[in-house]
Scaffold this motif. Structure first.
Motif, PDB file in Angstrom:
ATOM      1  N   TYR A  29       0.875  -1.165   0.000  1.00  0.00           N
ATOM      2  CA  TYR A  29       0.000   0.000   0.000  1.00  0.00           C
ATOM      3  C   TYR A  29       0.913   1.215   0.000  1.00  0.00           C
ATOM      4  O   TYR A  29       1.852   1.286   0.798  1.00  0.00           O
ATOM      5  N   HIS A  31       1.083   5.281   0.621  1.00  0.00           N
ATOM      6  CA  HIS A  31       0.368   6.397   1.247  1.00  0.00           C
ATOM      7  C   HIS A  31       0.884   7.754   0.783  1.00  0.00           C
ATOM      8  O   HIS A  31       0.545   8.772   1.386  1.00  0.00           O
ATOM      9  N   GLN A  36      -2.488   9.486  -3.289  1.00  0.00           N
ATOM     10  CA  GLN A  36      -3.746  10.026  -2.771  1.00  0.00           C
ATOM     11  C   GLN A  36      -4.435  10.877  -3.834  1.00  0.00           C
ATOM     12  O   GLN A  36      -5.630  10.721  -4.094  1.00  0.00           O
ATOM     13  N   SER A  42      -7.097   7.347   0.143  1.00  0.00           N
ATOM     14  CA  SER A  42      -5.982   7.477   1.075  1.00  0.00           C
ATOM     15  C   SER A  42      -4.746   6.688   0.668  1.00  0.00           C
ATOM     16  O   SER A  42      -3.660   6.947   1.191  1.00  0.00           O
ATOM     17  N   THR A  43      -4.871   5.724  -0.227  1.00  0.00           N
ATOM     18  CA  THR A  43      -3.731   4.886  -0.618  1.00  0.00           C
ATOM     19  C   THR A  43      -3.842   4.450  -2.072  1.00  0.00           C
ATOM     20  O   THR A  43      -4.902   4.556  -2.693  1.00  0.00           O
ATOM     21  N   ARG A 113       3.363  -1.108   4.101  1.00  0.00           N
ATOM     22  CA  ARG A 113       2.806   0.223   3.846  1.00  0.00           C
ATOM     23  C   ARG A 113       3.980   1.171   3.663  1.00  0.00           C
ATOM     24  O   ARG A 113       4.805   1.300   4.559  1.00  0.00           O
ATOM     25  N   ALA A 116       4.455   5.966   4.672  1.00  0.00           N
ATOM     26  CA  ALA A 116       3.501   6.090   5.781  1.00  0.00           C
ATOM     27  C   ALA A 116       3.530   7.477   6.408  1.00  0.00           C
ATOM     28  O   ALA A 116       2.511   7.937   6.941  1.00  0.00           O
ATOM     29  N   ALA A 119       0.767   9.721   5.160  1.00  0.00           N
ATOM     30  CA  ALA A 119      -0.611   9.205   5.247  1.00  0.00           C
ATOM     31  C   ALA A 119      -1.618  10.341   5.376  1.00  0.00           C
ATOM     32  O   ALA A 119      -1.360  11.368   6.012  1.00  0.00           O
ATOM     33  N   ILE A 125      -3.935   5.172   9.335  1.00  0.00           N
ATOM     34  CA  ILE A 125      -3.501   3.864   8.849  1.00  0.00           C
ATOM     35  C   ILE A 125      -4.038   2.811   9.811  1.00  0.00           C
ATOM     36  O   ILE A 125      -3.881   2.936  11.024  1.00  0.00           O
ATOM     37  N   ARG A 132       5.609  -0.578   8.368  1.00  0.00           N
ATOM     38  CA  ARG A 132       5.436   0.764   7.784  1.00  0.00           C
ATOM     39  C   ARG A 132       6.803   1.363   7.499  1.00  0.00           C
ATOM     40  O   ARG A 132       7.721   1.245   8.302  1.00  0.00           O
TER      41      ARG A 132
END
Length: 138
Positions: A29, A31, A36, A42-43, A113, A116, A119, A125, A132
């Motif tokens: 994922y 971020h 975005q 958001s991801t 992730r 991060a 984010a 998250i 992360r």
């Protein structure tokens, strides 16, 4: 050369299609602010294609690329705007496929992730146990 597709994918309007002859590799994922803004969420979720396994099967003429400073080259459909994959600027053969562009189950699940620290403040998250990183791992 004929390949047997393990996975196929497309943009939202179907003008661009692609296939992968090998299973996807590591998924994550992202971020970052760019993901975005590109997704409106958001991801972004993506997985690395195995070297030499990715092939565009239709619509290459519809592809558009955005090469932001200091980031991966983002590839999307010029008709519907769907984000499809990203390419390393210094090695376009290194491709991260957007999981939402894959038909059906991509066969991998994000295991980290990244970015991060960027984010979205409006969506924390989740506490899912995934590692992360403030950038790319490693």
């Amino acid at each position: 050369m004929t390949t047997t597709a393990v996975l196929t994918g497309a943009c939202g309007c179907g003008a661009v299609t692609f296939e992968l002859s090998e299973p996807l590799g590591d998924a994550m994922y992202c971020h970052c602010t760019r993901c975005q803004r590109r997704s409106g969420g958001s991801t972004g979720a993506a997985a690395w294609a195995q070297p030499g396994s990715f092939r565009i099967t239709s619509g290459e003429q519809e592809l558009r690329r955005w090469a932001p400073p200091g980031g991966m080259v983002k590839v999307f459909c010029g008709i519907c705007g769907s984000g499809l994959w990203a390419e390393m600027a210094d090695d376009p053969a290194k491709v991260a496929i957007r999981l939402g562009a894959v038909d059906g189950d991509p066969g991998v699940r994000p295991s980290a992730r990244i970015f991060a620290a960027d984010a979205a403040p409006w969506e924390p998250i989740p506490d899912d146990g995934l590692p992360r990183y403030d950038g790319f791992p490693g």
